[in-house]
Design a protein around this motif. Structure first.
Motif, PDB file in Angstrom:
ATOM      1  N   VAL A  60     -78.681  36.359 -10.567  1.00 62.47           N
ATOM      2  CA  VAL A  60     -77.522  37.263 -10.672  1.00 62.47           C
ATOM      3  C   VAL A  60     -77.743  38.459  -9.760  1.00 62.47           C
ATOM      4  CG1 VAL A  60     -76.205  38.782 -12.189  1.00 62.47           C
ATOM      5  CG2 VAL A  60     -77.001  36.558 -13.033  1.00 62.47           C
ATOM      6  N   TRP A  61     -76.764  38.737  -8.915  1.00 66.43           N
ATOM      7  CA  TRP A  61     -76.790  39.887  -8.008  1.00 66.43           C
ATOM      8  C   TRP A  61     -75.626  40.803  -8.380  1.00 66.43           C
ATOM      9  CZ3 TRP A  61     -80.129  41.842  -4.572  1.00 66.43           C
ATOM     10  CH2 TRP A  61     -79.677  42.795  -3.662  1.00 66.43           C
ATOM     11  N   ALA A  62     -75.919  42.013  -8.805  1.00 62.99           N
ATOM     12  CA  ALA A  62     -74.878  42.945  -9.240  1.00 62.99           C
ATOM     13  C   ALA A  62     -74.966  44.233  -8.415  1.00 62.99           C
ATOM     14  CB  ALA A  62     -75.029  43.267 -10.721  1.00 62.99           C
ATOM     15  N   VAL A  63     -73.813  44.726  -8.017  1.00 63.43           N
ATOM     16  CA  VAL A  63     -73.757  45.962  -7.224  1.00 63.43           C
ATOM     17  C   VAL A  63     -73.060  47.032  -8.054  1.00 63.43           C
ATOM     18  CG1 VAL A  63     -73.044  47.026  -5.058  1.00 63.43           C
ATOM     19  CG2 VAL A  63     -73.628  44.591  -5.116  1.00 63.43           C
ATOM     20  N   GLY A  64     -73.852  47.803  -8.817  1.00 65.31           N
ATOM     21  CA  GLY A  64     -73.308  48.909  -9.594  1.00 65.31           C
ATOM     22  C   GLY A  64     -73.204  50.165  -8.751  1.00 65.31           C
ATOM     23  N   ARG A 102     -69.588  49.194 -14.572  1.00 64.57           N
ATOM     24  CA  ARG A 102     -68.180  48.881 -14.822  1.00 64.57           C
ATOM     25  C   ARG A 102     -67.522  48.413 -13.527  1.00 64.57           C
ATOM     26  NH1 ARG A 102     -63.293  51.498 -14.376  1.00 64.57           N
ATOM     27  NH2 ARG A 102     -61.691  50.854 -15.871  1.00 64.57           N
ATOM     28  N   LEU A 103     -66.952  47.219 -13.552  1.00 64.00           N
ATOM     29  CA  LEU A 103     -66.301  46.586 -12.402  1.00 64.00           C
ATOM     30  C   LEU A 103     -67.267  46.351 -11.247  1.00 64.00           C
ATOM     31  CD1 LEU A 103     -62.874  48.513 -12.312  1.00 64.00           C
ATOM     32  CD2 LEU A 103     -63.452  46.403 -13.523  1.00 64.00           C
ATOM     33  N   ALA A 104     -68.556  46.243 -11.541  1.00 56.54           N
ATOM     34  CA  ALA A 104     -69.553  45.995 -10.498  1.00 56.54           C
ATOM     35  C   ALA A 104     -69.365  44.607  -9.900  1.00 56.54           C
ATOM     36  CB  ALA A 104     -70.958  46.135 -11.069  1.00 56.54           C
ATOM     37  N   TYR A 105     -69.398  44.534  -8.583  1.00 55.15           N
ATOM     38  CA  TYR A 105     -69.307  43.245  -7.888  1.00 55.15           C
ATOM     39  C   TYR A 105     -70.528  42.398  -8.245  1.00 55.15           C
ATOM     40  CZ  TYR A 105     -69.547  39.878  -4.049  1.00 55.15           C
ATOM     41  OH  TYR A 105     -69.647  38.731  -3.309  1.00 55.15           O
ATOM     42  N   THR A 106     -70.309  41.125  -8.563  1.00 48.70           N
ATOM     43  CA  THR A 106     -71.395  40.272  -9.044  1.00 48.70           C
ATOM     44  C   THR A 106     -71.311  38.869  -8.438  1.00 48.70           C
ATOM     45  OG1 THR A 106     -71.308  41.441 -11.164  1.00 48.70           O
ATOM     46  CG2 THR A 106     -72.571  39.400 -11.103  1.00 48.70           C
ATOM     47  N   GLU A 107     -72.466  38.357  -8.042  1.00 55.17           N
ATOM     48  CA  GLU A 107     -72.576  36.969  -7.599  1.00 55.17           C
ATOM     49  C   GLU A 107     -73.576  36.247  -8.501  1.00 55.17           C
ATOM     50  OE1 GLU A 107     -72.072  38.041  -2.830  1.00 55.17           O
ATOM     51  OE2 GLU A 107     -73.738  36.782  -3.505  1.00 55.17           O
ATOM     52  N   ILE A 108     -73.268  35.011  -8.847  1.00 53.50           N
ATOM     53  CA  ILE A 108     -74.179  34.187  -9.636  1.00 53.50           C
ATOM     54  C   ILE A 108     -74.513  32.942  -8.832  1.00 53.50           C
ATOM     55  CG2 ILE A 108     -74.524  32.881 -11.757  1.00 53.50           C
ATOM     56  CD1 ILE A 108     -72.559  34.698 -13.151  1.00 53.50           C
ATOM     57  N   HIS A 109     -75.808  32.735  -8.611  1.00 49.55           N
ATOM     58  CA  HIS A 109     -76.297  31.537  -7.947  1.00 49.55           C
ATOM     59  C   HIS A 109     -77.105  30.721  -8.953  1.00 49.55           C
ATOM     60  CE1 HIS A 109     -75.417  34.136  -4.501  1.00 49.55           C
ATOM     61  NE2 HIS A 109     -75.487  33.073  -3.710  1.00 49.55           N
ATOM     62  N   VAL A 163     -68.302  34.290  -8.350  1.00 44.02           N
ATOM     63  CA  VAL A 163     -68.124  35.631  -7.782  1.00 44.02           C
ATOM     64  C   VAL A 163     -67.154  36.370  -8.678  1.00 44.02           C
ATOM     65  CG1 VAL A 163     -67.374  36.995  -5.801  1.00 44.02           C
ATOM     66  CG2 VAL A 163     -68.515  34.805  -5.431  1.00 44.02           C
ATOM     67  N   GLY A 164     -67.525  37.541  -9.159  1.00 43.36           N
ATOM     68  CA  GLY A 164     -66.640  38.257 -10.075  1.00 43.36           C
ATOM     69  C   GLY A 164     -67.014  39.718 -10.212  1.00 43.36           C
TER      70      GLY A 164
END
Length: 205
Positions: free
Chosen positions: A26-30, A110-117, A135-136
């Protein structure tokens, strides 16, 4: 149609006769709570930190470091449907893991861009490079504080950004003031208020 790595696809097919051990990334951009700058962080379901190359949504590759030892899991998997149903993905984390604390307390997710591989484990190693699955944006991130002797957790609800936008209600009103907020010289709705209140039957004199 998504074309998966051959080794990854083969491991999925073999799961019917044997078993499967998924590996989630999981990659999250807060956002940094002090500066507002992007604060990206990568977490995965393994025990050790790992650096590898992953595919981005635009097809390019990027090298990222993912932090392990945070008990990351995607308990319900990722649902795939052929309609416009909004099916969020749930990602759970250990409440006491330092990386999980950094994600939800050190930054605003909150509303952080997230990718799941995802990929699979075979013989103590990864079957393939992680494959892009989702992607969400982070919609919710409740922290469950346990009672004495119980286990706590952090649960991220990640929604598809496209589906979120398609199903969102537009709060904008068709008014002169709203139009001028978009463009000060826009006079399309100048008389909208007075016309709405008129009861004239236009076919009569």
């Amino acid at each position: 149609m998504k074309i998966y790595d051959e080794a990854f696809a083969a491991s999925l097919s073999a799961a019917r006769d044997g078993s499967i051990c998924p590996a989630w990334f999981v990659w999250a951009v807060g956002r940094d709570r002090d500066t507002g700058d992007d604060a990206p962080i990568g977490l995965w379901s393994g025990d050790e930190d790992i650096t590898l190359s992953v595919e981005q949504p635009d097809g390019s590759s990027v090298s990222r470091t993912y932090i392990g030892g945070c008990n990351l899991a995607v308990p319900n998997g990722i649902p795939y449907v052929a309609d416009l149903t909004d099916n969020p993905v749930t990602v759970t984390l250990s409440q006491i893991a330092d990386a999980a604390q950094q994600l939800v307390r050190g930054s605003d997710v909150r509303l952080a861009y997230t990718e799941i591989h995802a990929t699979t484990w075979t013989g103590g190693g990864l079957t393939s490079a992680p494959q892009l699955q989702w992607v969400g944006i982070v919609d919710e991130a409740p922290i469950s504080t346990p009672s004495a002797g119980s286990d706590g957790s952090i649960s991220l609800t990640i929604r598809s950004e496209i589906m979120h936008q398609l199903t969102a209600t537009n709060p904008a009103k068709s008014s002169d003031s709203h139009q001028k907020r978009r463009l000060s010289t826009d006079g399309f709705c100048t008389y909208a208020g007075s016309i709405e209140a008129r009861k004239v039957q236009w076919y009569k004199k």
